[in-house]
Design a protein around this motif. Structure first.
Motif, PDB file in Angstrom:
ATOM      1  N   PRO A  23      29.242 -38.079  10.772  1.00  0.00           N
ATOM      2  CA  PRO A  23      29.459 -36.641  10.907  1.00  0.00           C
ATOM      3  C   PRO A  23      29.825 -36.000   9.565  1.00  0.00           C
ATOM      4  CG  PRO A  23      30.555 -37.829  12.674  1.00  0.00           C
ATOM      5  CD  PRO A  23      30.085 -38.859  11.698  1.00  0.00           C
ATOM      6  N   VAL A  24      29.186 -34.861   9.277  1.00  0.00           N
ATOM      7  CA  VAL A  24      29.497 -34.091   8.077  1.00  0.00           C
ATOM      8  C   VAL A  24      29.545 -32.617   8.459  1.00  0.00           C
ATOM      9  CG1 VAL A  24      28.433 -35.740   6.491  1.00  0.00           C
ATOM     10  CG2 VAL A  24      27.069 -33.863   7.418  1.00  0.00           C
ATOM     11  N   ARG A  25      29.941 -31.774   7.512  1.00  0.00           N
ATOM     12  CA  ARG A  25      29.918 -30.325   7.695  1.00  0.00           C
ATOM     13  C   ARG A  25      29.332 -29.727   6.427  1.00  0.00           C
ATOM     14  NH1 ARG A  25      34.789 -32.359   8.916  1.00  0.00           N
ATOM     15  NH2 ARG A  25      35.514 -32.319  11.087  1.00  0.00           N
ATOM     16  N   GLU A  26      28.032 -29.529   6.433  1.00  0.00           N
ATOM     17  CA  GLU A  26      27.307 -29.063   5.250  1.00  0.00           C
ATOM     18  C   GLU A  26      26.717 -27.691   5.554  1.00  0.00           C
ATOM     19  OE1 GLU A  26      23.084 -30.322   3.340  1.00  0.00           O
ATOM     20  OE2 GLU A  26      24.510 -31.970   3.596  1.00  0.00           O
ATOM     21  N   LEU A  27      27.313 -26.636   4.993  1.00  0.00           N
ATOM     22  CA  LEU A  27      26.879 -25.278   5.286  1.00  0.00           C
ATOM     23  C   LEU A  27      25.679 -24.918   4.410  1.00  0.00           C
ATOM     24  CD1 LEU A  27      27.683 -22.927   7.137  1.00  0.00           C
ATOM     25  CD2 LEU A  27      29.022 -22.011   5.225  1.00  0.00           C
ATOM     26  N   LEU A  28      24.562 -24.560   5.056  1.00  0.00           N
ATOM     27  CA  LEU A  28      23.332 -24.221   4.353  1.00  0.00           C
ATOM     28  C   LEU A  28      23.185 -22.708   4.287  1.00  0.00           C
ATOM     29  CD1 LEU A  28      20.881 -26.766   6.039  1.00  0.00           C
ATOM     30  CD2 LEU A  28      22.299 -27.097   3.998  1.00  0.00           C
ATOM     31  N   SER A  29      22.982 -22.194   3.093  1.00  0.00           N
ATOM     32  CA  SER A  29      22.758 -20.763   2.904  1.00  0.00           C
ATOM     33  C   SER A  29      21.261 -20.485   2.863  1.00  0.00           C
ATOM     34  CB  SER A  29      23.413 -20.285   1.604  1.00  0.00           C
ATOM     35  OG  SER A  29      24.806 -20.470   1.656  1.00  0.00           O
ATOM     36  N   GLY A 226      35.295 -26.648  13.586  1.00  0.00           N
ATOM     37  CA  GLY A 226      36.306 -26.148  12.673  1.00  0.00           C
ATOM     38  C   GLY A 226      35.788 -25.291  11.536  1.00  0.00           C
ATOM     39  N   VAL A 227      34.462 -25.085  11.462  1.00  0.00           N
ATOM     40  CA  VAL A 227      33.864 -24.326  10.367  1.00  0.00           C
ATOM     41  C   VAL A 227      33.352 -22.979  10.881  1.00  0.00           C
ATOM     42  CG1 VAL A 227      32.079 -24.289   8.585  1.00  0.00           C
ATOM     43  CG2 VAL A 227      33.184 -26.451   9.208  1.00  0.00           C
ATOM     44  N   PRO A 228      33.829 -21.843  10.374  1.00  0.00           N
ATOM     45  CA  PRO A 228      33.253 -20.551  10.761  1.00  0.00           C
ATOM     46  C   PRO A 228      31.798 -20.482  10.269  1.00  0.00           C
ATOM     47  CG  PRO A 228      35.387 -20.265   9.696  1.00  0.00           C
ATOM     48  CD  PRO A 228      34.981 -21.686   9.460  1.00  0.00           C
ATOM     49  N   VAL A 229      30.903 -20.116  11.167  1.00  0.00           N
ATOM     50  CA  VAL A 229      29.484 -20.046  10.835  1.00  0.00           C
ATOM     51  C   VAL A 229      29.008 -18.612  11.076  1.00  0.00           C
ATOM     52  CG1 VAL A 229      27.191 -21.012  11.243  1.00  0.00           C
ATOM     53  CG2 VAL A 229      29.205 -22.455  11.538  1.00  0.00           C
ATOM     54  N   LEU A 230      28.626 -17.932  10.000  1.00  0.00           N
ATOM     55  CA  LEU A 230      28.215 -16.540  10.092  1.00  0.00           C
ATOM     56  C   LEU A 230      26.759 -16.415  10.502  1.00  0.00           C
ATOM     57  CD1 LEU A 230      29.886 -15.165   6.836  1.00  0.00           C
ATOM     58  CD2 LEU A 230      30.758 -15.031   9.187  1.00  0.00           C
ATOM     59  N   PRO A 231      26.381 -15.327  11.180  1.00  0.00           N
ATOM     60  CA  PRO A 231      24.977 -15.137  11.567  1.00  0.00           C
ATOM     61  C   PRO A 231      24.035 -15.247  10.371  1.00  0.00           C
ATOM     62  CG  PRO A 231      26.364 -13.544  12.691  1.00  0.00           C
ATOM     63  CD  PRO A 231      27.245 -14.247  11.706  1.00  0.00           C
ATOM     64  N   GLY A 232      22.957 -16.001  10.567  1.00  0.00           N
ATOM     65  CA  GLY A 232      21.988 -16.193   9.503  1.00  0.00           C
ATOM     66  C   GLY A 232      22.254 -17.404   8.638  1.00  0.00           C
ATOM     67  N   SER A 233      23.315 -18.169   8.942  1.00  0.00           N
ATOM     68  CA  SER A 233      23.585 -19.399   8.209  1.00  0.00           C
ATOM     69  C   SER A 233      23.467 -20.588   9.159  1.00  0.00           C
ATOM     70  CB  SER A 233      24.973 -19.370   7.560  1.00  0.00           C
ATOM     71  OG  SER A 233      25.980 -19.290   8.552  1.00  0.00           O
TER      72      SER A 233
END
Length: 321
Positions: A23-29, A226-233
């Motif tokens: 498991p990871v938490r990798e936020l893609l823009s 636990g990670v806030p994820v904004l619309p479009g991400s």
């Protein structure tokens, strides 16, 4: 939907060597790409850092766009091979035509699933009389080698099954989630689901430990593991999960994408997925000469020309750049 980027380049993806096995938490823009006259999309896959999630190889998110006084989506006829396209709407409608003779209007939370197989062409457009807002996602699924030469065909599934829990409705778009399976034809172990969360909802969604996953935020305020994820991400989650913690700070909508890591190495150029540059070169020649991909009847306009190929060939290197 097409990749209309006129600076299209060969992209290499696939192969299990770069799958995150935990498991990871990798936020893609996203990067912004313009499609046609009035549609701008946020492209999440392929991404500078990551090329695939399971068999999912292409993800665009668009809208909500106010198109009341505009033509809306206008994507002329263009070719595909080696993949499936998944059309998914939250608002608006899209008229689909393809070279097999299919004609269908896709509406919110209906599955439009086109399997290109060896070759197909299609167009997508907002109907002349259309809703004010357009909001959705367009996704591609790579076909494994054993199935990439299948006959092209189109499926329209207006009614899809759902998994429910307090504060959650998870519509199963493709594959299987928590024992519930979509009627859409899948060629690899995969899942795509639309998650509708009520304000204040807090729950744990069951997952398959052997799948890798990502979550695309469509609208609202949501926290994923636990990670806030904004619309479009989009948040890449890796493998090894048996569940996923979700929390909504408002009414929110997410898309869960996952699947068994795709073993084969691929080359993707423009709207084609192949295994070698020679295949891509042949596909471009066939499209420009008007052979193999068929003709889209009824669209008022010319087909898209293919971009020029780059002068230097690329060799498959894996799933990430």
């Amino acid at each position: 939907m097409s990749n209309l980027d006129r600076q299209a380049a060969l992209s290499v993806c696939g192969g299990r060597g770069f799958v995150v096995a935990e498991p990871v938490r990798e936020l893609l823009s996203p990067r912004t790409v313009r499609l046609g006259e009035s549609t701008e999309v946020r492209r999440l896959l392929p991404n500078l850092g990551r090329r695939m999630v399971g068999a999912w190889a292409f993800v665009d998110h668009y809208g909500p766009d106010d198109i009341a006084d505009e033509p809306g989506m206008q994507v002329p006829p263009h070719p595909h091979m080696g993949l499936q396209t998944v059309s998914w709407l939250h608002q608006g409608e899209v008229l689909h035509r393809d070279s097999t003779g299919s004609l269908a209007t896709i509406r919110p939370r209906e599955l439009g699933l086109m399997t290109s197989g060896r070759a197909i062409s299609h167009s997508e457009e907002s109907p002349r009389s259309h809703a004010r807002y357009l909001h959705g996602a367009q996704l591609w699924v790579a076909l494994p080698d054993a199935h990439r030469q299948v006959d092209p065909h189109f499926e329209h599934h207006p009614d899809l099954p759902a998994v429910t829990a307090p504060g959650l409705t998870a519509t199963v778009i493709l594959g299987t989630l928590d024992g519930t399976t979509s009627p859409g034809t899948a060629y690899t172990p995969i899942v795509g689901a639309d998650l509708t969360l009520s304000d204040g909802a807090e729950l744990r969604l069951p997952l398959d430990r052997d799948f890798e996953y990502a979550v695309l935020a469509m609208s609202g305020e949501a926290v994923v593991d636990g990670v806030p994820v904004l619309p479009g991400s989009m948040l890449y989650l890796g493998c090894g999960r048996t569940g996923l913690a979700l929390r909504a700070g408002s009414d929110a909508a997410l898309m869960l994408l996952g699947g068994e890591p795709f073993e084969e190495e691929l080359i993707m150029f423009w709207n084609w997925i192949g295994r070698s540059q020679e295949e891509i070169v042949q596909a471009r020649q066939d499209w420009m000469e008007g052979t193999r991909f068929g003709e889209v009847m009824g669209y008022d306009g010319d087909p898209l020309p293919a971009p020029e190929l780059p002068p230097v060939p690329l060799k498959p290197r894996g799933r990430v750049r």
